[in-house]
Write a protein that holds these residues in place. Structure first.
Motif, PDB file in Angstrom:
ATOM      1  N   PHE A 135       2.248  -2.075  -0.980  1.00 24.06           N
ATOM      2  CA  PHE A 135       1.389  -0.955  -1.357  1.00 24.06           C
ATOM      3  C   PHE A 135      -0.090  -1.234  -1.073  1.00 24.06           C
ATOM      4  O   PHE A 135      -0.967  -0.587  -1.639  1.00 24.06           O
ATOM      5  N   SER A 136      -0.352  -2.154  -0.171  1.00 28.01           N
ATOM      6  CA  SER A 136      -1.737  -2.571   0.087  1.00 28.01           C
ATOM      7  C   SER A 136      -2.573  -1.519   0.799  1.00 28.01           C
ATOM      8  O   SER A 136      -3.756  -1.353   0.491  1.00 28.01           O
ATOM      9  N   ASN A 137      -2.017  -0.843   1.771  1.00 25.63           N
ATOM     10  CA  ASN A 137      -2.808   0.070   2.607  1.00 25.63           C
ATOM     11  C   ASN A 137      -2.181   1.456   2.599  1.00 25.63           C
ATOM     12  O   ASN A 137      -1.633   1.908   3.607  1.00 25.63           O
ATOM     13  N   MET A 138      -2.290   2.131   1.484  1.00 22.72           N
ATOM     14  CA  MET A 138      -1.639   3.429   1.337  1.00 22.72           C
ATOM     15  C   MET A 138      -2.437   4.536   2.008  1.00 22.72           C
ATOM     16  O   MET A 138      -3.670   4.518   2.036  1.00 22.72           O
ATOM     17  N   MET A 139      -1.682   5.492   2.533  1.00 18.54           N
ATOM     18  CA  MET A 139      -2.273   6.688   3.120  1.00 18.54           C
ATOM     19  C   MET A 139      -1.962   7.879   2.213  1.00 18.54           C
ATOM     20  O   MET A 139      -0.982   7.877   1.467  1.00 18.54           O
ATOM     21  N   VAL A 140      -2.788   8.913   2.311  1.00 17.56           N
ATOM     22  CA  VAL A 140      -2.701  10.063   1.414  1.00 17.56           C
ATOM     23  C   VAL A 140      -2.653  11.352   2.223  1.00 17.56           C
ATOM     24  O   VAL A 140      -3.381  11.499   3.224  1.00 17.56           O
ATOM     25  N   GLN A 141      -1.809  12.274   1.812  1.00 18.51           N
ATOM     26  CA  GLN A 141      -1.784  13.582   2.457  1.00 18.51           C
ATOM     27  C   GLN A 141      -3.164  14.230   2.384  1.00 18.51           C
ATOM     28  O   GLN A 141      -3.779  14.278   1.315  1.00 18.51           O
ATOM     29  N   LYS A 142      -3.628  14.738   3.505  1.00 19.11           N
ATOM     30  CA  LYS A 142      -4.913  15.434   3.504  1.00 19.11           C
ATOM     31  C   LYS A 142      -4.801  16.739   2.721  1.00 19.11           C
ATOM     32  O   LYS A 142      -5.735  17.172   2.045  1.00 19.11           O
ATOM     33  N   THR A 143      -3.612  17.353   2.808  1.00 10.99           N
ATOM     34  CA  THR A 143      -3.327  18.579   2.058  1.00 10.99           C
ATOM     35  C   THR A 143      -2.127  18.334   1.168  1.00 10.99           C
ATOM     36  O   THR A 143      -1.072  17.896   1.636  1.00 10.99           O
ATOM     37  N   TYR A 144      -2.280  18.593  -0.133  1.00 11.36           N
ATOM     38  CA  TYR A 144      -1.199  18.375  -1.094  1.00 11.36           C
ATOM     39  C   TYR A 144       0.057  19.139  -0.666  1.00 11.36           C
ATOM     40  O   TYR A 144      -0.004  20.348  -0.396  1.00 11.36           O
ATOM     41  N   ASP A 145       1.172  18.430  -0.574  1.00  6.06           N
ATOM     42  CA  ASP A 145       2.460  18.992  -0.146  1.00  6.06           C
ATOM     43  C   ASP A 145       2.381  19.588   1.265  1.00  6.06           C
ATOM     44  O   ASP A 145       3.192  20.455   1.629  1.00  6.06           O
ATOM     45  N   GLY A 146       1.430  19.132   2.029  1.00  2.53           N
ATOM     46  CA  GLY A 146       1.272  19.614   3.395  1.00  2.53           C
ATOM     47  C   GLY A 146       1.916  18.671   4.393  1.00  2.53           C
ATOM     48  O   GLY A 146       3.006  18.126   4.154  1.00  2.53           O
ATOM     49  N   SER A 147       1.237  18.434   5.491  1.00  2.00           N
ATOM     50  CA  SER A 147       1.747  17.590   6.558  1.00  2.00           C
ATOM     51  C   SER A 147       1.916  16.146   6.085  1.00  2.00           C
ATOM     52  O   SER A 147       1.122  15.640   5.286  1.00  2.00           O
ATOM     53  N   VAL A 148       2.950  15.481   6.610  1.00  2.00           N
ATOM     54  CA  VAL A 148       3.152  14.069   6.286  1.00  2.00           C
ATOM     55  C   VAL A 148       2.618  13.171   7.400  1.00  2.00           C
ATOM     56  O   VAL A 148       2.815  11.954   7.377  1.00  2.00           O
ATOM     57  N   THR A 149       1.936  13.780   8.361  1.00  2.00           N
ATOM     58  CA  THR A 149       1.300  12.997   9.432  1.00  2.00           C
ATOM     59  C   THR A 149      -0.216  13.177   9.449  1.00  2.00           C
ATOM     60  O   THR A 149      -0.932  12.338   9.999  1.00  2.00           O
ATOM     61  N   ASP A 150      -0.710  14.239   8.840  1.00  2.00           N
ATOM     62  CA  ASP A 150      -2.158  14.468   8.748  1.00  2.00           C
ATOM     63  C   ASP A 150      -2.645  13.783   7.472  1.00  2.00           C
ATOM     64  O   ASP A 150      -2.644  14.366   6.391  1.00  2.00           O
ATOM     65  N   LEU A 151      -3.046  12.515   7.611  1.00  2.00           N
ATOM     66  CA  LEU A 151      -3.292  11.663   6.458  1.00  2.00           C
ATOM     67  C   LEU A 151      -4.690  11.050   6.483  1.00  2.00           C
ATOM     68  O   LEU A 151      -5.333  10.976   7.531  1.00  2.00           O
ATOM     69  N   VAL A 152      -5.125  10.589   5.326  1.00  2.00           N
ATOM     70  CA  VAL A 152      -6.381   9.850   5.186  1.00  2.00           C
ATOM     71  C   VAL A 152      -6.098   8.595   4.368  1.00  2.00           C
ATOM     72  O   VAL A 152      -5.143   8.560   3.587  1.00  2.00           O
ATOM     73  N   PRO A 153      -6.909   7.556   4.517  1.00  2.00           N
ATOM     74  CA  PRO A 153      -6.686   6.333   3.730  1.00  2.00           C
ATOM     75  C   PRO A 153      -6.946   6.571   2.240  1.00  2.00           C
ATOM     76  O   PRO A 153      -7.772   7.396   1.856  1.00  2.00           O
ATOM     77  N   ALA A 154      -6.232   5.829   1.406  1.00  2.00           N
ATOM     78  CA  ALA A 154      -6.489   5.870  -0.039  1.00  2.00           C
ATOM     79  C   ALA A 154      -7.888   5.349  -0.313  1.00  2.00           C
ATOM     80  O   ALA A 154      -8.321   4.352   0.264  1.00  2.00           O
ATOM     81  N   GLU A 155      -8.602   6.035  -1.177  1.00  2.00           N
ATOM     82  CA  GLU A 155      -9.992   5.672  -1.474  1.00  2.00           C
ATOM     83  C   GLU A 155     -10.097   4.500  -2.433  1.00  2.00           C
ATOM     84  O   GLU A 155     -11.145   3.865  -2.519  1.00  2.00           O
ATOM     85  N   ARG A 156      -9.033   4.235  -3.158  1.00  2.00           N
ATOM     86  CA  ARG A 156      -9.019   3.127  -4.108  1.00  2.00           C
ATOM     87  C   ARG A 156      -7.584   2.635  -4.252  1.00  2.00           C
ATOM     88  O   ARG A 156      -6.635   3.376  -3.967  1.00  2.00           O
TER      89      ARG A 156
END
Length: 434
Positions: A135-156
């Motif tokens: 769980f070191s480098n988690m990515m986050v959906q840019k849009t909640y329940d949206g695309s699973v490829t349009d992602l941004v890095p976890a801020e914390r």
């Protein structure tokens, strides 16, 4: 009515394992006079509103049975029970009947985590990745329940606090929609079970076998929200099962058995119901058009099988007597029958508001309240409910423990999660005015 219609109409998958709208009994639980009052109000006749609620649901055929356990301080529980283990059956429900408690498992897992925090094996604000590096480098959906490829890095980083309070940004197959839910199902990140019956679209999604594999698969999926940003019901307590394994050096179910269940005298709490105990196991019903239809018959229950792994968020079966002992231990700040199960500090911290300051709770089930280690916190009370009509809480202000048990789905078919605390509140107010 055909089961296909039954499944497609009222029992949506997303409603199945939700904890529901558990409410505290509010101001009536605060500052109640104890001592002589508790002794004078220690039988079923002292709880007329609770008794009337139990009687009404059973006599009207809405449920097969309903049992309420109420106890003052460290005293024995008062049982108010009506009905039989199954509709048309002859075995009455009692303190030792077995119920699927679903999300009432979460406070148990939460307190197990608090024990390890007290022992210094985990830290409340310790990054999850220190225990589970995946769980070191988690990515986050840019849009909640949206695309699973349009992602941004976890801020914390995700922390243990986040997992305890549903603020880690993790999803839940019973909550999410669209492609992220499809990913959860594909990867077997569906920690729950409902029935063996072949009801289309109901409880047939299979969890990956093994808590370690569950955690590893979950780490590969994007978060639905930034960690610490918002309260969102999740698989966080299930993931804590794996954290507990790694931190303690023993299997999650073994940790619960040896560190909580056995020390607290809880001999009827299981992830799998032993064949020897089936005679006291209840049947679970699905409510269709106000009519209960068998959903998980006791003698053919999915809970007679080994689960894919011990589900820390929704996996336990317990009895009113056993869960009341868990509540009694919490009300005793970690002590029961003169035996210490948890430290006082661990219980006090776990039943306090642990929400991170950054978390938005507006529009959620806990708006205007707090959240502790796997349970809601409000006005000196702590507890949570289960998807099949169970609810439990302790009130430190009233020195009271209260729990209700029945078996039906979906939980919102009847307003039990709010009606039971309301009935307790009404009875307490009557006692105070007596």
């Amino acid at each position: 009515m055909a089961y296909r219609e039954f499944a497609n109409s009222e029992l949506s998958r997303r409603s199945l394992l939700r904890g529901g709208a558990w409410l505290t009994a509010g101001a009536a639980l605060a500052g109640m006079p104890m001592g002589r009052m508790a002794m004078a109000h220690s039988d079923a006749a002292s709880w007329p509103k609770v008794s009337a609620m139990v009687q009404k649901y059973v006599s009207e055929g809405k449920v097969a049975n309903m049992s309420a356990a109420l106890g003052w301080g460290q005293g024995d529980p008062t049982l108010i029970a009506r009905g039989t283990l199954a509709l048309g059956g002859s075995t009455p429900a009692d303190l030792d009947s077995l119920y699927r408690i679903y999300s009432m498992t979460k406070p148990v897992t939460g307190m197990a985590t608090m024990m390890l925090i007290e022992q210094g094996k985990l830290g409340l604000d310790q990054p999850l990745a220190e225990t589970l590096p995946a769980f070191s480098n988690m990515m986050v959906q840019k849009t909640y329940d949206g695309s699973v490829t349009d992602l941004v890095p976890a801020e914390r980083p995700i922390t243990i606090r986040h997992l305890l309070t549903h603020t880690a940004g993790l999803g839940y197959s019973i909550i999410q929609k669209g492609p992220i839910r499809d990913q959860y199902v594909k990867y077997g990140v569906v920690p729950g079970q409902v029935t063996r019956l072949p009801i289309p679209g109901l409880g047939r999604e299979e969890a990956i076998r093994g808590l370690d594999k569950f955690a590893n698969n979950l780490a590969q999926l994007p978060l639905v929200l930034q960690p610490g940003s918002k309260w969102s019901y999740s698989v966080g307590l299930d993931l804590l099962g794996r954290v507990i394994e790694v931190a303690s050096g023993m299997s999650f179910d073994e940790f619960l058995r040896t560190q909580i269940f056995e020390p607290a005298g809880m001999s009827s709490t299981f992830f799998r119901v032993p064949q020897s105990e089936v005679a006291r196991f209840t049947t679970n019903y699905g409510i269709m058009g106000g009519t209960p239809l068998p959903l998980d018959p006791a003698r053919a229950s999915i809970y007679l099988d080994d689960p894919a792994f011990p589900f820390g968020g929704a996996g336990l079966v317990s009895s009113p007597r056993d869960y009341d002992r868990f509540l009694q231990m919490l009300l005793g700040y970690g002590e029961i029958d003169g035996k210490r199960v948890m430290s006082e500090a661990a219980v006090k911290l776990g039943t306090s508001n642990l929400l991170p300051e950054s978390a938005d709770i507006s529009g959620t089930w806990i708006e205007g309240q707090g959240f502790g280690a796997g349970g809601r916190v409000s006005d000196g009370a702590y507890g949570w409910g289960g998807a099949a009509g169970t609810v439990a809480f302790v009130s430190y202000k009233a020195n009271l423990r209260a729990s209700l048990y029945t078996q039906y789905m979906p939980s919102e078919a009847y307003p039990i999660h709010s009606a039971f605390p309301d009935a307790v509140q009404a009875d307490l107010m009557a006692m105070a005015g007596a």
